[in-house]
Motif scaffolding. Structure first.
Motif, PDB file in Angstrom:
ATOM      1  N   CYS A 456       0.821  -1.208   0.000  1.00  0.00           N
ATOM      2  CA  CYS A 456       0.000   0.000   0.000  1.00  0.00           C
ATOM      3  C   CYS A 456       0.857   1.262   0.000  1.00  0.00           C
ATOM      4  O   CYS A 456       0.371   2.336  -0.335  1.00  0.00           O
ATOM      5  N   ASN A 457       2.106   1.145   0.396  1.00  0.00           N
ATOM      6  CA  ASN A 457       3.018   2.282   0.387  1.00  0.00           C
ATOM      7  C   ASN A 457       3.742   2.429  -0.943  1.00  0.00           C
ATOM      8  O   ASN A 457       4.633   3.264  -1.081  1.00  0.00           O
ATOM      9  N   LYS A 458       3.387   1.599  -1.930  1.00  0.00           N
ATOM     10  CA  LYS A 458       4.011   1.687  -3.254  1.00  0.00           C
ATOM     11  C   LYS A 458       3.821   3.092  -3.809  1.00  0.00           C
ATOM     12  O   LYS A 458       2.758   3.687  -3.690  1.00  0.00           O
ATOM     13  N   GLU A 459       4.858   3.626  -4.419  1.00  0.00           N
ATOM     14  CA  GLU A 459       4.777   4.961  -4.991  1.00  0.00           C
ATOM     15  C   GLU A 459       5.345   4.974  -6.401  1.00  0.00           C
ATOM     16  O   GLU A 459       6.213   4.167  -6.742  1.00  0.00           O
ATOM     17  N   VAL A 460       4.837   5.888  -7.217  1.00  0.00           N
ATOM     18  CA  VAL A 460       5.335   6.051  -8.569  1.00  0.00           C
ATOM     19  C   VAL A 460       6.514   7.015  -8.534  1.00  0.00           C
ATOM     20  O   VAL A 460       6.409   8.124  -8.003  1.00  0.00           O
ATOM     21  N   VAL A 461       7.635   6.590  -9.072  1.00  0.00           N
ATOM     22  CA  VAL A 461       8.867   7.381  -9.040  1.00  0.00           C
ATOM     23  C   VAL A 461       8.931   8.349 -10.216  1.00  0.00           C
ATOM     24  O   VAL A 461       9.340   9.501 -10.077  1.00  0.00           O
ATOM     25  N   GLY A 462       8.534   7.890 -11.384  1.00  0.00           N
ATOM     26  CA  GLY A 462       8.598   8.722 -12.574  1.00  0.00           C
ATOM     27  C   GLY A 462       8.210   7.927 -13.797  1.00  0.00           C
ATOM     28  O   GLY A 462       7.800   6.762 -13.699  1.00  0.00           O
ATOM     29  N   GLY A 463       8.335   8.535 -14.956  1.00  0.00           N
ATOM     30  CA  GLY A 463       7.955   7.832 -16.170  1.00  0.00           C
ATOM     31  C   GLY A 463       8.519   8.472 -17.415  1.00  0.00           C
ATOM     32  O   GLY A 463       8.987   9.619 -17.410  1.00  0.00           O
ATOM     33  N   PHE A 464       8.489   7.691 -18.501  1.00  0.00           N
ATOM     34  CA  PHE A 464       8.933   8.146 -19.816  1.00  0.00           C
ATOM     35  C   PHE A 464       7.825   7.905 -20.837  1.00  0.00           C
ATOM     36  O   PHE A 464       7.057   6.948 -20.726  1.00  0.00           O
ATOM     37  N   VAL A 465       7.783   8.766 -21.853  1.00  0.00           N
ATOM     38  CA  VAL A 465       6.815   8.653 -22.937  1.00  0.00           C
ATOM     39  C   VAL A 465       7.576   8.753 -24.260  1.00  0.00           C
ATOM     40  O   VAL A 465       8.344   9.695 -24.477  1.00  0.00           O
ATOM     41  N   PHE A 466       7.357   7.773 -25.152  1.00  0.00           N
ATOM     42  CA  PHE A 466       7.944   7.799 -26.495  1.00  0.00           C
ATOM     43  C   PHE A 466       6.791   7.748 -27.491  1.00  0.00           C
ATOM     44  O   PHE A 466       6.125   6.726 -27.626  1.00  0.00           O
ATOM     45  N   SER A 467       6.562   8.873 -28.164  1.00  0.00           N
ATOM     46  CA  SER A 467       5.389   9.012 -29.028  1.00  0.00           C
ATOM     47  C   SER A 467       5.798   9.293 -30.462  1.00  0.00           C
ATOM     48  O   SER A 467       6.809   9.954 -30.730  1.00  0.00           O
ATOM     49  N   CYS A 468       4.992   8.793 -31.396  1.00  0.00           N
ATOM     50  CA  CYS A 468       5.237   9.038 -32.816  1.00  0.00           C
ATOM     51  C   CYS A 468       5.127  10.535 -33.117  1.00  0.00           C
ATOM     52  O   CYS A 468       4.210  11.213 -32.623  1.00  0.00           O
ATOM     53  N   CYS A 469       6.034  11.028 -33.951  1.00  0.00           N
ATOM     54  CA  CYS A 469       6.013  12.456 -34.286  1.00  0.00           C
ATOM     55  C   CYS A 469       4.800  12.831 -35.133  1.00  0.00           C
ATOM     56  O   CYS A 469       4.523  14.012 -35.334  1.00  0.00           O
ATOM     57  N   GLY A 470       4.046  11.838 -35.627  1.00  0.00           N
ATOM     58  CA  GLY A 470       2.828  12.135 -36.360  1.00  0.00           C
ATOM     59  C   GLY A 470       1.646  12.439 -35.459  1.00  0.00           C
ATOM     60  O   GLY A 470       0.594  12.873 -35.938  1.00  0.00           O
ATOM     61  N   ARG A 471       1.818  12.199 -34.162  1.00  0.00           N
ATOM     62  CA  ARG A 471       0.731  12.466 -33.207  1.00  0.00           C
ATOM     63  C   ARG A 471       0.854  13.908 -32.700  1.00  0.00           C
ATOM     64  O   ARG A 471       1.270  14.785 -33.432  1.00  0.00           O
ATOM     65  N   GLY A 472       0.452  14.157 -31.494  1.00  0.00           N
ATOM     66  CA  GLY A 472       0.515  15.518 -30.977  1.00  0.00           C
ATOM     67  C   GLY A 472      -0.745  16.304 -31.253  1.00  0.00           C
ATOM     68  O   GLY A 472      -1.787  15.767 -31.666  1.00  0.00           O
ATOM     69  N   GLU A 473      -0.675  17.602 -31.028  1.00  0.00           N
ATOM     70  CA  GLU A 473      -1.865  18.465 -31.086  1.00  0.00           C
ATOM     71  C   GLU A 473      -2.500  18.493 -32.466  1.00  0.00           C
ATOM     72  O   GLU A 473      -3.731  18.495 -32.598  1.00  0.00           O
ATOM     73  N   SER A 474      -1.700  18.494 -33.546  1.00  0.00           N
ATOM     74  CA  SER A 474      -2.269  18.555 -34.896  1.00  0.00           C
ATOM     75  C   SER A 474      -3.017  17.268 -35.240  1.00  0.00           C
ATOM     76  O   SER A 474      -3.972  17.292 -36.025  1.00  0.00           O
ATOM     77  N   PHE A 475      -2.628  16.166 -34.672  1.00  0.00           N
ATOM     78  CA  PHE A 475      -3.273  14.876 -34.938  1.00  0.00           C
ATOM     79  C   PHE A 475      -4.585  14.755 -34.166  1.00  0.00           C
ATOM     80  O   PHE A 475      -5.610  14.342 -34.708  1.00  0.00           O
ATOM     81  N   PHE A 476      -4.559  15.136 -32.880  1.00  0.00           N
ATOM     82  CA  PHE A 476      -5.741  14.985 -32.026  1.00  0.00           C
ATOM     83  C   PHE A 476      -6.641  16.210 -32.033  1.00  0.00           C
ATOM     84  O   PHE A 476      -7.773  16.138 -31.551  1.00  0.00           O
ATOM     85  N   GLU A 477      -6.115  17.355 -32.512  1.00  0.00           N
ATOM     86  CA  GLU A 477      -6.823  18.625 -32.473  1.00  0.00           C
ATOM     87  C   GLU A 477      -7.136  19.036 -31.046  1.00  0.00           C
ATOM     88  O   GLU A 477      -8.154  19.674 -30.761  1.00  0.00           O
ATOM     89  N   ARG A 478      -6.279  18.667 -30.144  1.00  0.00           N
ATOM     90  CA  ARG A 478      -6.312  19.101 -28.751  1.00  0.00           C
ATOM     91  C   ARG A 478      -4.917  18.873 -28.180  1.00  0.00           C
ATOM     92  O   ARG A 478      -4.157  18.073 -28.703  1.00  0.00           O
ATOM     93  N   CYS A 479      -4.593  19.552 -27.099  1.00  0.00           N
ATOM     94  CA  CYS A 479      -3.225  19.486 -26.588  1.00  0.00           C
ATOM     95  C   CYS A 479      -3.080  18.465 -25.453  1.00  0.00           C
ATOM     96  O   CYS A 479      -4.057  18.087 -24.794  1.00  0.00           O
ATOM     97  N   ASN A 480      -1.848  18.018 -25.251  1.00  0.00           N
ATOM     98  CA  ASN A 480      -1.445  17.171 -24.129  1.00  0.00           C
ATOM     99  C   ASN A 480      -2.158  15.822 -24.059  1.00  0.00           C
ATOM    100  O   ASN A 480      -2.303  15.244 -22.978  1.00  0.00           O
ATOM    101  N   VAL A 481      -2.594  15.303 -25.192  1.00  0.00           N
ATOM    102  CA  VAL A 481      -3.285  14.011 -25.188  1.00  0.00           C
ATOM    103  C   VAL A 481      -2.320  12.875 -24.847  1.00  0.00           C
ATOM    104  O   VAL A 481      -2.626  11.999 -24.037  1.00  0.00           O
ATOM    105  N   ASP A 482      -1.146  12.881 -25.463  1.00  0.00           N
ATOM    106  CA  ASP A 482      -0.216  11.780 -25.231  1.00  0.00           C
ATOM    107  C   ASP A 482       0.300  11.746 -23.794  1.00  0.00           C
ATOM    108  O   ASP A 482       0.667  10.693 -23.288  1.00  0.00           O
ATOM    109  N   SER A 483       0.316  12.892 -23.124  1.00  0.00           N
ATOM    110  CA  SER A 483       0.748  12.947 -21.725  1.00  0.00           C
ATOM    111  C   SER A 483      -0.379  12.629 -20.755  1.00  0.00           C
ATOM    112  O   SER A 483      -0.118  12.401 -19.569  1.00  0.00           O
ATOM    113  N   SER A 484      -1.619  12.639 -21.238  1.00  0.00           N
ATOM    114  CA  SER A 484      -2.779  12.601 -20.348  1.00  0.00           C
ATOM    115  C   SER A 484      -2.834  11.398 -19.405  1.00  0.00           C
ATOM    116  O   SER A 484      -3.276  11.549 -18.253  1.00  0.00           O
TER     117      SER A 484
END
Length: 545
Positions: A456-484
């Motif tokens: 129960c004391n488990k904690e998240v230390v951090g994380g990494f995200v590797f996303s295709c350069c074709g995604r992002g705001e222009s692909f989803f028409e909204r921001c921060n989707v891949d980080s969500s």
């Protein structure tokens, strides 16, 4: 009797004061920047013990800057990640901007973080993380624009440092072709390190950066064969990178025919870790961004022409269940009809089911089934160049022409197209899985399941995200989707992300438990229009009785 008891009454407050004093020292030391913290650790033996206790569990720190003065940007991210106590075991810096001098960045970071600190510096098409000055989370794609007749680009950098055990092997290969002996050596070095540290030949995780001039498919196939499928592997398939590991090592672009084709951060459990040390876990998930379209095909005739460094593939195929052999133009026409309304808005790929015999050294070989995506170009899609993807450059009344190789006679393939609706749904599913993981660690769920308190004391230390350069705001028409998925479930946790030209992802079974068994049997390591997530958690050791 009263006089005899008086010293005991005085002794208790003195002991209590000593305890409070140590707590105060620890509280003060926790607030120091890294440089001052390092100095404080050498003040006395007791302070050194307190400092070691503060850094006794994993820690990530990450910062992001878009300052157009590159030196100022570097100072900002370094100052931010070193604003709290940390002794970096590794550092990863991802930069955007055409013509960025990676050597200069590496030298600066080595000076600030220590010449013995393993550091990887790589180029990215975009970055995501928290601003070093405003603490605002942003996803920024590399925006190129024209000014005064010249092409300019936005400079950005994200720096991540962490306390985790690891090792960096390297692979030396030629620009265009991987030599099998070097691939074997690379994979063996990873297994040997993991075995020497943990007693098990498979590490818990690998972050891999592949050079843009080298085909990473043989490397990933060998890793997939030789290392347990529980090992999480994420990374950037095609980039420029420099690195140091103890003694300075680096890619020397333009000066030599040979250079390291891949570099990997390898995380393995330490079997000789001190008592009372907790456990690190890697959790991975994948957000897919492509949808299947049209029937399954079987390659009937495949010819390769051209040189080893610039091959072209010519092929014909038949629809599954049919006998008629179709030429390239007819295949493209059929898919074009399927994509009515999507022409010009989707990138097209061939997903090839490949059965390949894999072995390393003198070990017994095994046949593995891989799903490999090859980018397609034509009148209905954008051109994406890659040494790994198969690029259909045209079709005529005899053959489908492709730049590159990889498909063999008898291989089955299906067409896929980039799809923001699928990507958004998949991203939401990742967030849902993260939420479930977080819920499983809650105190109430632990009590209901009869799980020990330390879980129960488990904690998240951090994380990494590797996303295709074709995604992002222009692909989803909204921001921060891949980080969500991270922002929605672990808003205060340090994360670092890059938009890359080939996302590596493997070992998703932990969070994708509902995956179809037939899908799970396919080995997929190199993805398109996807986002690979790596979440690192820490479980403290149970208290000793």
């Amino acid at each position: 009797m009263a006089m005899e008891e008086k010293p005991k009454e005085l002794k208790a407050p003195m002991t209590s004061f000593a305890s409070i004093n140590e707590d105060l020292v620890q509280n003060i030391l926790r607030r120091l920047p890294a440089s001052s913290f390092a100095s404080a650790a050498s003040v006395s033996k007791s302070w050194n013990q307190i400092c070691n206790q503060i850094l006794s569990k994993p820690k990530f720190a990450s910062a992001f800057s878009l300052n157009q003065d590159e030196k100022v940007a570097l100072e900002e991210v370094v100052s931010k990640v070193l604003s709290e106590p940390i002794r970096p075991h590794f550092a990863i810096a991802n930069v955007t901007g055409s013509g960025a001098d990676l050597s200069e960045k590496l030298d600066f970071l080595a000076t600030k973080l220590g010449s013995q600190t393993p550091i990887v510096v790589s180029c990215a098409s975009g970055i995501m993380g928290r601003d070093a000055v405003t603490d605002e989370h942003r996803e920024v794609m590399l925006d190129e624009y024209w000014a005064d007749g010249e092409s300019n680009s936005c400079f950005g950098i994200i720096l991540t440092v962490g306390i985790l055990d690891f090792f960096i092997p390297k692979l030396n290969g030629s620009v265009a072709v991987h030599q099998p002996a070097l691939v074997d050596k690379f994979v063996k070095s990873i297994r040997d390190y993991a075995d020497s540290v943990s007693g098990w030949a498979s590490p818990i995780g690998i972050i891999l950066f592949g050079d843009e001039g080298a085909d990473q498919k043989p490397v990933m196939e060998m890793l997939d064969y030789a290392i347990s499928r529980d090992t999480v592997i994420v990374g950037d398939e095609r980039t420029q990178f420099l690195y140091q590991s103890g003694v300075r090592s680096r890619n020397d672009y333009g000066r030599s025919k040979y250079f390291p084709a891949a570099v990997a951060l390898v995380f393995a459990r330490d079997r000789n870790k001190p008592r009372g040390t907790g456990e690190i876990q890697f959790h991975a998930a994948l957000s897919s961004g492509v949808s299947a379209i049209g029937p399954m095909y079987k390659a009937v005739s495949v010819r390769k022409i051209g040189s080893e460094t610039a091959p072209t593939t010519l092929l014909t195929a038949r629809r599954e269940g049919e006998q008629e052999i179709q030429d390239g133009q007819r295949i493209l026409d059929d898919i074009n009809n399927e994509l009515v309304g999507q022409i010009g808005r989707s990138d097209l790929y061939i997903g090839v089911t490949e059965q390949r015999k894999c072995l390393i050294g003198s070990e017994k070989s095994r046949v593995l089934t891989f799903l490999v995506f090859h980018a397609v170009t034509g009148p209905f899609s954008n051109i994406l160049f890659s040494s790994n993807w198969l690029l259909v450059i045209r079709g005529d009344e005899e053959y489908l022409f492709a730049d590159g190789d990889g498909i063999r006679t008898g291989d089955y393939f299906q067409f896929y197209h980039s799809d923001p609706t699928t990507a958004l749904s998949s991203c939401s599913e990742v967030s849902k899985n993260f939420r479930k993981l977080k819920g499983d660690w809650s105190s109430r769920n632990c009590l209901q399941a009869g799980v020990s308190d330390n879980v129960c004391n488990k904690e998240v230390v951090g994380g990494f995200v590797f996303s295709c350069c074709g995604r992002g705001e222009s692909f989803f028409e909204r921001c921060n989707v891949d980080s969500s998925p991270f922002l929605d479930n672990f808003p205060g946790v340090p994360i670092a992300g890059v938009f890359c030209r080939g996302e590596i992802g493997r070992g998703f079974s932990i969070l994708n438990a509902d995956e179809d068994p037939e899908e799970r049997a396919l080995h997929r390591c190199l993805h398109v229009y996807s986002t690979a997530y790596l979440l690192v958690s820490y479980t403290p050791a149970p208290p000793e009785h």
